[in-house]
Design a protein around this motif. Structure first.
Motif, PDB file in Angstrom:
ATOM      1  N   ALA A  95       0.810  -1.218   0.000  1.00 40.25           N
ATOM      2  CA  ALA A  95       0.000   0.000   0.000  1.00 40.25           C
ATOM      3  C   ALA A  95       0.843   1.268   0.000  1.00 40.25           C
ATOM      4  N   GLY A  96       2.160   1.113   0.047  1.00 44.34           N
ATOM      5  CA  GLY A  96       3.033   2.276   0.056  1.00 44.34           C
ATOM      6  C   GLY A  96       3.677   2.488   1.408  1.00 44.34           C
ATOM      7  N   SER A  97       4.026   3.721   1.691  1.00 51.04           N
ATOM      8  CA  SER A  97       4.731   4.043   2.930  1.00 51.04           C
ATOM      9  C   SER A  97       3.833   3.801   4.142  1.00 51.04           C
ATOM     10  N   PRO A  98       4.442   3.555   5.292  1.00 50.49           N
ATOM     11  CA  PRO A  98       3.647   3.359   6.516  1.00 50.49           C
ATOM     12  C   PRO A  98       2.893   4.628   6.898  1.00 50.49           C
ATOM     13  N   TYR A  99       1.721   4.442   7.489  1.00 53.34           N
ATOM     14  CA  TYR A  99       1.009   5.567   8.086  1.00 53.34           C
ATOM     15  C   TYR A  99       1.661   5.857   9.435  1.00 53.34           C
ATOM     16  N   GLU A 100       1.921   7.119   9.726  1.00 53.49           N
ATOM     17  CA  GLU A 100       2.650   7.453  10.943  1.00 53.49           C
ATOM     18  C   GLU A 100       1.774   8.060  12.034  1.00 53.49           C
ATOM     19  N   THR A 101       0.658   8.663  11.664  1.00 54.50           N
ATOM     20  CA  THR A 101      -0.201   9.322  12.645  1.00 54.50           C
ATOM     21  C   THR A 101      -1.657   8.971  12.378  1.00 54.50           C
ATOM     22  N   LEU A 102      -2.505   9.222  13.370  1.00 53.64           N
ATOM     23  CA  LEU A 102      -3.933   8.999  13.170  1.00 53.64           C
ATOM     24  C   LEU A 102      -4.477   9.919  12.084  1.00 53.64           C
ATOM     25  N   ALA A 103      -3.903  11.086  11.946  1.00 59.00           N
ATOM     26  CA  ALA A 103      -4.344  11.999  10.877  1.00 59.00           C
ATOM     27  C   ALA A 103      -4.120  11.377   9.505  1.00 59.00           C
ATOM     28  N   ASP A 104      -3.098  10.556   9.376  1.00 57.13           N
ATOM     29  CA  ASP A 104      -2.838   9.873   8.103  1.00 57.13           C
ATOM     30  C   ASP A 104      -3.937   8.871   7.760  1.00 57.13           C
ATOM     31  N   LEU A 105      -4.720   8.477   8.756  1.00 58.17           N
ATOM     32  CA  LEU A 105      -5.771   7.478   8.543  1.00 58.17           C
ATOM     33  C   LEU A 105      -7.119   8.100   8.174  1.00 58.17           C
ATOM     34  N   GLU A 106      -7.189   9.415   8.133  1.00 60.35           N
ATOM     35  CA  GLU A 106      -8.457  10.051   7.764  1.00 60.35           C
ATOM     36  C   GLU A 106      -8.836   9.655   6.337  1.00 60.35           C
ATOM     37  N   GLY A 107     -10.082   9.214   6.177  1.00 60.75           N
ATOM     38  CA  GLY A 107     -10.559   8.728   4.890  1.00 60.75           C
ATOM     39  C   GLY A 107     -10.194   7.284   4.621  1.00 60.75           C
ATOM     40  N   LYS A 108      -9.526   6.637   5.575  1.00 61.45           N
ATOM     41  CA  LYS A 108      -9.097   5.244   5.414  1.00 61.45           C
ATOM     42  C   LYS A 108      -9.984   4.314   6.244  1.00 61.45           C
ATOM     43  N   LYS A 109      -9.922   3.026   5.897  1.00 61.28           N
ATOM     44  CA  LYS A 109     -10.634   1.985   6.638  1.00 61.28           C
ATOM     45  C   LYS A 109      -9.643   1.284   7.571  1.00 61.28           C
TER      46      LYS A 109
END
Length: 269
Positions: free
Chosen positions: A135-149
């Motif tokens: 899926a690409g680079s790791p998500y680092e913060t909860l903000a990075d998960l906005e719009g994600k499942k």
């Protein structure tokens, strides 16, 4: 030290437990202290290596071994284990079917209003955002998960973290509530059922080895917390006894050794 006396009661299916508290297996009742108060410990059955049933339906795991060591320190009590579905543990504590809940619980305010937490952390727990490397680079913060499942088990600490974030950020993260097995969770991350999960690095490494995948974790933990046993509100006497025993086990190095033996490293500090 007390004589060895482990009492185990298994209730693999939650509905069976709620109806009749499961099938009881008493392999060592003859060795129990006759005048000891029986404490019913509610714990899980499928969260390896913290608490789980092995191939012979014997209860195993770090939380279990810690409580056995605690029980050896407390001749006034006899611990009897009830193994059940995770979602039923705190419900059983609320209704008085158990007196102690053990399932790698971190503190949160919602639970803190309902239950009595121990004061001694017998383990630490660091949450990292995890996704497939495809899926690409790791998500680092909860903000990075906005719009994600994002996967979360109902009633879990992960669900609480995500739900708290969503309350403050207009439900920005789509929480995929799931009580799936480890294999299904990993497959879900690989096939896009969810974009991410929140796991410990221990679990991430374990899944990578077990399922031959390449999950990647955020460099920094989004939350680190102590892990505590939970008691019924007002049961200060039992809490104090267990906290005192845990302190002794920590001072002796027993908790550290159990962590190293089971996890491969010391996660108690």
């Amino acid at each position: 030290m007390k004589k060895q006396k482990w009492l185990l009661s298994l209730s693999i299916v939650g509905a069976v437990f709620l109806g009749a508290c499961g099938n009881q297996t008493d392999s060592s009742a003859a060795n129990a202290d006759e005048n000891a108060e029986t404490i019913i410990v509610g714990t899980g059955n499928a969260y390896q290596p913290f608490v789980y049933l092995d191939e012979d339906n014997n209860l195993q795991g770090y939380d279990v071994e810690v409580l056995k060591a605690v029980d050896e320190k407390l001749p006034e009590y006899t611990f009897k284990f009830e193994s059940m579905d995770f979602k039923n543990i705190l419900t059983s504590l609320s209704t008085g079917k158990i007196q102690l809940a053990a399932h790698n619980y971190a503190y949160n305010e919602e639970r803190g209003k309902k239950y009595l937490y121990g004061e001694f952390a017998y383990n630490t727990y660091a949450h990292h955002i995890v996704n497939s490397d495809s899926a690409g680079s790791p998500y680092e913060t909860l903000a990075d998960l906005e719009g994600k499942k994002v996967f979360a088990s109902p009633g879990s600490e992960v669900a609480y973290i995500l739900e708290t974030y969503n309350k403050e950020h207009n439900q920005a993260i789509e929480i995929v509530y799931n009580e799936a097995s480890s294999e299904v969770l990993v497959k879900g991350l690989e096939n896009g059922t969810a974009d991410a999960a929140i796991l410990t690095k221990f679990d991430t490494n374990k899944y990578n080895e077990q399922f031959n995948v390449q999950l990647q974790a955020s460099d920094k933990a989004i939350k680190s917390a102590g892990i505590f046993f939970i008691f019924q509100q007002g049961d200060e006497q039992l809490k104090a006894a267990v906290d005192g025993a845990l302190q002794e086990l920590s001072d002796e190095g027993t908790l550290s050794q159990l962590s190293i033996d089971i996890f491969g490293d010391d996660y108690t500090k």
